[in-house]
Design a protein around this motif. Sequence first.
Motif, PDB file in Angstrom:
ATOM      1  N   ARG A  79       0.835  -1.200   0.000  1.00 38.38           N
ATOM      2  CA  ARG A  79       0.000   0.000   0.000  1.00 38.38           C
ATOM      3  C   ARG A  79       0.876   1.259   0.000  1.00 38.38           C
ATOM      4  NH1 ARG A  79      -3.182  -3.553   3.151  1.00 38.38           N
ATOM      5  NH2 ARG A  79      -2.319  -2.848   5.133  1.00 38.38           N
ATOM      6  N   ARG A  80       1.975   1.217   0.743  1.00 33.79           N
ATOM      7  CA  ARG A  80       2.901   2.358   0.731  1.00 33.79           C
ATOM      8  C   ARG A  80       3.534   2.522  -0.643  1.00 33.79           C
ATOM      9  NH1 ARG A  80       4.149   0.344   6.010  1.00 33.79           N
ATOM     10  NH2 ARG A  80       5.972  -0.787   5.207  1.00 33.79           N
ATOM     11  N   LEU A  81       3.898   1.399  -1.266  1.00 30.21           N
ATOM     12  CA  LEU A  81       4.511   1.483  -2.585  1.00 30.21           C
ATOM     13  C   LEU A  81       3.540   2.078  -3.605  1.00 30.21           C
ATOM     14  CD1 LEU A  81       6.807  -1.081  -4.253  1.00 30.21           C
ATOM     15  CD2 LEU A  81       4.873  -0.197  -5.543  1.00 30.21           C
ATOM     16  N   HIS A  82       2.284   1.670  -3.550  1.00 30.80           N
ATOM     17  CA  HIS A  82       1.305   2.240  -4.482  1.00 30.80           C
ATOM     18  C   HIS A  82       1.149   3.743  -4.271  1.00 30.80           C
ATOM     19  CE1 HIS A  82       0.105  -1.897  -5.534  1.00 30.80           C
ATOM     20  NE2 HIS A  82      -0.412  -1.339  -6.604  1.00 30.80           N
ATOM     21  N   TRP A  83       1.233   4.202  -3.031  1.00 28.60           N
ATOM     22  CA  TRP A  83       1.178   5.646  -2.772  1.00 28.60           C
ATOM     23  C   TRP A  83       2.372   6.344  -3.419  1.00 28.60           C
ATOM     24  CZ3 TRP A  83       4.510   8.941  -0.099  1.00 28.60           C
ATOM     25  CH2 TRP A  83       4.011  10.241   0.104  1.00 28.60           C
ATOM     26  N   VAL A  84       3.553   5.752  -3.303  1.00 32.36           N
ATOM     27  CA  VAL A  84       4.750   6.344  -3.905  1.00 32.36           C
ATOM     28  C   VAL A  84       4.597   6.431  -5.423  1.00 32.36           C
ATOM     29  CG1 VAL A  84       7.217   5.931  -4.384  1.00 32.36           C
ATOM     30  CG2 VAL A  84       6.337   5.678  -2.055  1.00 32.36           C
ATOM     31  N   VAL A  85       4.061   5.403  -6.034  1.00 30.84           N
ATOM     32  CA  VAL A  85       3.987   5.335  -7.492  1.00 30.84           C
ATOM     33  C   VAL A  85       2.862   6.189  -8.060  1.00 30.84           C
ATOM     34  CG1 VAL A  85       3.506   3.769  -9.421  1.00 30.84           C
ATOM     35  CG2 VAL A  85       5.070   3.060  -7.598  1.00 30.84           C
ATOM     36  N   THR A  86       1.738   6.271  -7.376  1.00 29.68           N
ATOM     37  CA  THR A  86       0.535   6.856  -7.984  1.00 29.68           C
ATOM     38  C   THR A  86       0.257   8.302  -7.574  1.00 29.68           C
ATOM     39  OG1 THR A  86      -0.910   5.988  -6.233  1.00 29.68           O
ATOM     40  CG2 THR A  86      -0.535   4.585  -8.168  1.00 29.68           C
ATOM     41  N   ARG A  87       0.864   8.786  -6.517  1.00 31.54           N
ATOM     42  CA  ARG A  87       0.567  10.136  -6.028  1.00 31.54           C
ATOM     43  C   ARG A  87       1.730  11.085  -6.331  1.00 31.54           C
ATOM     44  NH1 ARG A  87      -3.580  10.006  -2.214  1.00 31.54           N
ATOM     45  NH2 ARG A  87      -4.932   8.221  -2.722  1.00 31.54           N
ATOM     46  N   PRO A  88       1.437  12.332  -6.699  1.00 33.79           N
ATOM     47  CA  PRO A  88       2.518  13.294  -6.944  1.00 33.79           C
ATOM     48  C   PRO A  88       3.464  13.442  -5.758  1.00 33.79           C
ATOM     49  CG  PRO A  88       0.439  14.148  -7.783  1.00 33.79           C
ATOM     50  CD  PRO A  88       0.101  12.897  -7.031  1.00 33.79           C
ATOM     51  N   ALA A  89       2.924  13.519  -4.546  1.00 34.91           N
ATOM     52  CA  ALA A  89       3.783  13.618  -3.368  1.00 34.91           C
ATOM     53  C   ALA A  89       4.623  12.358  -3.204  1.00 34.91           C
ATOM     54  CB  ALA A  89       2.935  13.853  -2.114  1.00 34.91           C
ATOM     55  N   GLY A  90       4.029  11.197  -3.518  1.00 33.76           N
ATOM     56  CA  GLY A  90       4.772   9.945  -3.434  1.00 33.76           C
ATOM     57  C   GLY A  90       5.915   9.897  -4.428  1.00 33.76           C
ATOM     58  N   ARG A  91       5.681  10.398  -5.640  1.00 32.15           N
ATOM     59  CA  ARG A  91       6.750  10.391  -6.646  1.00 32.15           C
ATOM     60  C   ARG A  91       7.890  11.335  -6.248  1.00 32.15           C
ATOM     61  NH1 ARG A  91       2.141   9.647  -9.951  1.00 32.15           N
ATOM     62  NH2 ARG A  91       1.937  11.877 -10.402  1.00 32.15           N
ATOM     63  N   LEU A  92       7.560  12.413  -5.533  1.00 31.33           N
ATOM     64  CA  LEU A  92       8.622  13.288  -5.004  1.00 31.33           C
ATOM     65  C   LEU A  92       9.452  12.539  -3.964  1.00 31.33           C
ATOM     66  CD1 LEU A  92       6.844  16.744  -4.616  1.00 31.33           C
ATOM     67  CD2 LEU A  92       8.686  16.152  -6.207  1.00 31.33           C
ATOM     68  N   VAL A  93       8.792  11.774  -3.119  1.00 35.07           N
ATOM     69  CA  VAL A  93       9.513  10.935  -2.161  1.00 35.07           C
ATOM     70  C   VAL A  93      10.385   9.931  -2.907  1.00 35.07           C
ATOM     71  CG1 VAL A  93       9.251   9.164  -0.385  1.00 35.07           C
ATOM     72  CG2 VAL A  93       7.823  11.211  -0.328  1.00 35.07           C
TER      73      VAL A  93
END
Length: 275
Positions: A173-187
Motif C-alpha cells: 500500500r505504501r509502494l502504491h502511494w509512492v507510485v501513484t501520487r505526486p507527493a509519493g513520486r517526489l519521495v
Amino acid sequence: MSSEAEGAFHIVDVPSITRGPLRATLRTPDGVRIEAVHAPHKPNKAPHTASVADTAIVVAHGFTGSVDRPAVRRAARVFGRRAGVVTFSFRGHGRSGGRSTVGDREVLDLAAAVRWARELGYARVATVGFSMGGSVVLRHAALYRDAGEARTDAVVAVSAPARWYYRGTAPMRRLHWVVTRPAGRLVGRYGLRTRIHDRDWDPVPMSPVEAVPLIAPVPLLVVHGDRDPYFPVDHPRMLAAAGPAELWLEEGMGHAENAADDALLARIADWVSAP
C-alpha cells in the motif's frame, strides 16, 4: 505506460575499461540509456568447468535498486563465483535515463542487457530477477522466447508478484502511494533516488502469472520467502502452478535481494549453471 513493441533494437555501447569491471551504456529501442556493468567469472580456489565460464547471469534488481546498491553488488559477487555477471540499472534508477514504469517497459532494459551479454561472448545467458525485477524476467522470457540474441536460456524469479495492483500488505500500500501520487513520486525521486513515470499503464501489460505458461521450454525457478512482507506465499504458488516451474519456498526469508543470503544466492547460481 505501454508494453508495446519488443521488436528489433540496437545498442549504443560506450564502454569504459578500468582496473575493475567493464562499464557500458546500452540504449533501448525507445531511446533510453541504461547503465550496465560486466564482471567476468571469478571462481573460488576450485576451478569450474569450461562450460560454466560460458554462462552469464543477468541480474534484474528490485524497485529502487541499481547496479551500485550493496545488495545488488553482493549478489553479483556470489554469482560471479559460478558464472560471468551482468548487472544494470533499470530506467529511472541509478545513472540510467528515463523514468520507471514499475515493470512495464523495463523488459526493454533487460533485453538490452541480455543481448549485451551475448555480444560479450557468452553462449548461455540466464536472467535472475528480484521483486519488480522478478516480474520483468518472467515477462521478458515470455515475450522474447524466440528473439535470438535477446532470449534467455534460464529464468529465476525471486520474491516476484504474481499479479498487478496487489495492495494486500502494508508495504505494498505504501509502494502504491509512492507510485501513484505526486507527493509519493517526489519521495521516490528525492528519498529513494528513483524517478517514476506519472502516467498509468495503457495498455496494462501481461501479468507475471500470464507470462509463465509462455516461457517453456526454458527452465524456470521461482524462489520466495515464507516471511516476505510484500507478497505472501500465494504469489509464488500461483506462479509455479501456472506452468512448468520449480518452486523453492525459503524458511525465514524476507523480501528480494536484501533478504537473499549468500548461501541462497550460491544455490541459485548452481541451479542456473547446471547443464
